[in-house]
Write an enzyme that holds these catalytic residues in place. Structure first.
Site, PDB file in Angstrom:
ATOM      1  N   ASP A 177      13.709 -14.284  17.042  1.00  9.30           N
ATOM      2  CA  ASP A 177      13.030 -14.217  15.753  1.00  9.30           C
ATOM      3  C   ASP A 177      13.768 -13.284  14.792  1.00  9.30           C
ATOM      4  O   ASP A 177      13.676 -13.435  13.571  1.00  9.30           O
ATOM      5  CB  ASP A 177      11.574 -13.779  15.924  1.00  9.30           C
ATOM      6  N   ASN A 233      11.177  -3.696  14.808  1.00  6.04           N
ATOM      7  CA  ASN A 233      10.198  -3.613  15.885  1.00  6.04           C
ATOM      8  C   ASN A 233       9.062  -4.565  15.563  1.00  6.04           C
ATOM      9  O   ASN A 233       8.426  -4.430  14.519  1.00  6.04           O
ATOM     10  CB  ASN A 233       9.676  -2.168  15.980  1.00  6.04           C
ATOM     11  N   GLY A 234       8.808  -5.542  16.432  1.00  6.72           N
ATOM     12  CA  GLY A 234       7.697  -6.457  16.192  1.00  6.72           C
ATOM     13  C   GLY A 234       8.002  -7.860  16.641  1.00  6.72           C
ATOM     14  O   GLY A 234       8.903  -8.101  17.452  1.00  6.72           O
ATOM     15  N   GLU A 235       7.256  -8.794  16.105  1.00  3.44           N
ATOM     16  CA  GLU A 235       7.445 -10.214  16.408  1.00  3.44           C
ATOM     17  C   GLU A 235       7.105 -11.040  15.163  1.00  3.44           C
ATOM     18  O   GLU A 235       6.118 -10.763  14.481  1.00  3.44           O
ATOM     19  CB  GLU A 235       6.523 -10.678  17.551  1.00  3.44           C
ATOM     20  N   LEU A 246      12.791  -3.846  23.910  1.00  2.00           N
ATOM     21  CA  LEU A 246      11.917  -4.447  24.906  1.00  2.00           C
ATOM     22  C   LEU A 246      12.065  -5.946  24.703  1.00  2.00           C
ATOM     23  O   LEU A 246      11.543  -6.510  23.733  1.00  2.00           O
ATOM     24  CB  LEU A 246      10.464  -4.008  24.710  1.00  2.00           C
ATOM     25  N   CYS A 252       9.678  -3.069  20.128  1.00  2.50           N
ATOM     26  CA  CYS A 252      10.757  -2.137  20.411  1.00  2.50           C
ATOM     27  C   CYS A 252      10.485  -0.802  19.733  1.00  2.50           C
ATOM     28  O   CYS A 252       9.368  -0.518  19.310  1.00  2.50           O
ATOM     29  CB  CYS A 252      12.080  -2.712  19.908  1.00  2.50           C
TER      30      CYS A 252
END
Length: 648
Positions: free
Chosen positions: A104, A78-80, A53, A2
């Protein structure tokens, strides 16, 4: 993946902080086209914004900014977190949280509430740029992932503290007054990127990989900027781990396959379609091979090709895909289509960035996004397993230079530098010049001058800085290079032999500031999430625990990675000279891009460039005396960026 942004207005001067946070996030809508929201505490003067996103938990339960169930934390991230399922199970065993969804993000927040931020970061595997507001302590904490996959900028803008995934968001702030950091220009001239922690703007910084920064309301009111704190140090990992692996070479390959297979399995996790970039080289082929080995269906793989044979890797990718049985998509790009991307680069990359492989990277991302939302890549294989050609070359050069007295080397270097470029170009063009044809194609007068400069350096760090340079910054940039700010010198890892030192240094600098930046901006410009399985932190630590002679073995670089790959793909499909992911800039400059180049070349009163020297390079390039495409590309990308953002 994102985009995040936000503000901490310590003096409570902003009346519409919620609208401002929304305007900042809107400037990076491409990073999150699936949704947007803000969270604001007017009393504290804090606002967090998010562009989504949607990748994991596509429902409203996954939207951000998100508050923790305990009420203490609010996060925009922002990330995973790739191991969120394991962490969720662990949390269920010790805390029994009440789950609202399966994102997550929610796992991260419950981890922070249960174990604390620092302990949770140690447990997390993934990529992230996090903005965390602590309601109890009234502090804002920014956190960047271990290896720098996700970007995060911060600083005081218009009297308030601001942060964002992209610099363009900061232009939305009233009275921003963003000024070019003149000392960043020669650093950009040397490396083709702005090295962290600097940005192109004065007093705006990149948060370094593996670091966090905590700011209180009192700090924000006073305009104070605390020092970032390191929570995970790649340098320490490399130094403490060197040579600690005691198994055989075959044991190393087995362990690499185990770690990479686990990383890939985690990174294939998503609630949207997933695929992979495939160039047909060692790194991407290894990733796709292990994806296909553990996938019940056909993995979607993607590559692009060019009509110019010297730049076309599509046939190699096609052959690997056919052997593995992937659902392969390729797109042949015309020179006109590739050149059409160039005017967009300044906006996409947000600050001067001049790695010309940004062009094909954008094109393959654009094509891939038409089919999937997430794509895995083979990036970092060269840095982890000593794959770049210049590693072996520079190690040999250092070995041969050491016996020569420094005075002799410096004298020879001065003599070589005194010879005009035109004479070098003429000499290198002679048919009797004593060098193999492949070497002659790579040699230019500029490269010879670089070698001459290397001869004059007395320390390994200086040699490295010369080796990675497109040009001597003093030859083009008007502002002197701030040597004390170059991370290459400040963070020289204490590992051996020399080839391990330069690989570790690349992992600290070139990898996050060039490679990962290039892929993040190109992919996010088309709303594509990219993931890098080789940057699992346990795999990184393993790679730097291997003896150097395991990485260069049997006359080949990246021996463990190649050996793993050859368990899945025939050697004959892979073995070929290393090929860069590039485009024929030099020819384009003299042909269809000539007018564009000449429209951007700085005028004689440029405050940043020695314009007469730049014009001289351009004329030599037009006259085919030397190929100055990549030195000129730095200047052109800077000038294009400056016009895009009207910086002063």
């Amino acid at each position: 993946m994102c985009g995040i942004s936000g503000l901490l207005d310590g003096k409570r001067r902003l009346k519409h902080i919620d609208e401002l946070a929304k305007a900042m996030a809107l400037r990076m809508q491409h990073r999150g086209p699936d949704g947007a929201d803000e969270w604001v505490d007017h009393a504290a003067g804090v606002a967090l914004a998010h562009r989504r996103l949607a990748i994991v938990d596509l429902s409203a339960a996954g939207k951000q900014p998100m508050a923790s169930s305990c009420g203490r934390y609010v996060v925009s991230y922002n990330g995973e977190i790739y191991n969120h399922a394991e962490l969720r199970a662990e949390l269920d065993a010790v805390a029994s949280p009440q789950w609202r969804g399966h994102s997550d993000t929610e796992v991260m927040l419950n981890a922070f509430s249960t174990w604390g931020v620092t302990n949770s970061l140690a447990k997390m595997t993934g990529m992230w740029a996090i903005a965390l507001w602590d309601k109890k302590e009234h502090t804002l904490t920014l956190i960047r992932d271990r290896m720098g996959e996700k970007p995060l900028y911060y600083g005081y803008v218009g009297g308030v503290f601001a942060f964002a995934s992209e610099l363009k968001c900061l232009h939305a702030i009233p009275n921003a007054d963003l000024r070019i950091h003149a000392e960043a220009v020669p650093l950009f001239c040397r490396t083709s990127y702005i090295p962290a922690p600097l940005s192109i703007y004065q007093n705006i910084f990149k948060l370094s990989p593996g670091s966090s920064l905590t700011l209180s309301c009192a700090d924000a009111a006073a305009g104070h900027l605390p020092e970032p704190q390191v929570y995970w140090s790649f340098r320490q990992v490399a130094e403490h781990g060197q040579g600690s692996f005691k198994g055989s070479p075959e044991d190393a390959v087995n362990e690499l396959e185990r770690l990479l297979q686990r990383s890939i399995a985690r990174q294939m996790m998503a609630d949207v379609p997933v695929g992979a970039f495939l160039s047909g080289g060692v790194d991407s082929s290894a990733v796709v091979a292990l994806m296909q080995a553990q996938s019940p269906g056909k993995v979607k793989s993607f590559s692009i090709g060019f009509s110019e044979k010297a730049y076309d890797e599509a046939p190699y990718a096609r052959a690997v895909a056919a052997h593995l049985g992937t659902a392969h998509t390729e797109l042949y790009v015309s020179p006109e289509e590739a050149m059409a991307v160039i005017p967009r680069l300044a906006h996409i990359y947000d600050e001067p960035f001049a790695d010309s492989s940004q062009i094909p990277t954008f094109l393959v991302s654009q094509m891939t996004r038409a089919h999937v939302t997430v794509s895995l890549s083979g990036d970092a294989g060269d840095e982890l397993f000593n794959g770049y050609t210049r590693y072996a070359y520079s190690a040999k050069l250092m070995q041969r230079m050491r016996p020569l007295p420094l005075t002799a080397r410096q004298t020879l270097g001065r003599l070589m530098q005194a010879i005009p470029d035109g004479l070098w170009s003429s000499a290198l063009a002679l048919p009797h010049f004593l060098a193999p044809a492949t070497v002659k194609r790579l040699l230019t007068a500029n490269k010879v001058k670089q070698f001459a400069a290397m001869l004059r350096d007395s320390d390994p760090a200086g040699l490295y800085a010369r080796f990675i340079s497109n040009s001597d910054p003093l030859s083009l940039a008007r502002c002197p290079e701030p040597m004390s700010l170059i991370r290459h010198y400040e963070q020289w890892p204490k590992v051996s032999p020399y080839v391990e030192q330069i690989a570790a240094l690349d992992a600290l600098t070139y990898l996050p500031d060039d490679i990962l930046c290039k892929v993040d901006r190109a992919a996010m410009a088309v709303s594509l999430e990219t993931r890098v399985p080789m940057l699992d932190h346990e795999l990184v630590a393993f790679a730097f625990s291997l003896p150097a002679h395991y990485k260069w073995r049997e006359g080949q670089s990246k021996w463990p990675l190649r050996s793993l790959l050859y368990r899945h793909v025939p050697r004959a499909l892979i073995e070929r000279p290393k090929q860069g992911f590039g485009v024929p800039l030099g020819d384009w400059f003299k042909g269809p891009l000539r007018d564009w180049v000449e429209s951007l070349l700085p005028a004689s009163d440029s405050p940043y460039w020695h314009s007469t020297k730049v014009r001289q390079l351009w004329q030599e390039h037009l006259d085919s005396k030397d190929n100055h495409a990549y030195r000129l590309w730095n200047v052109l990308m800077f000038e294009a960026w400056q016009r895009e953002y009207s910086a002063s």
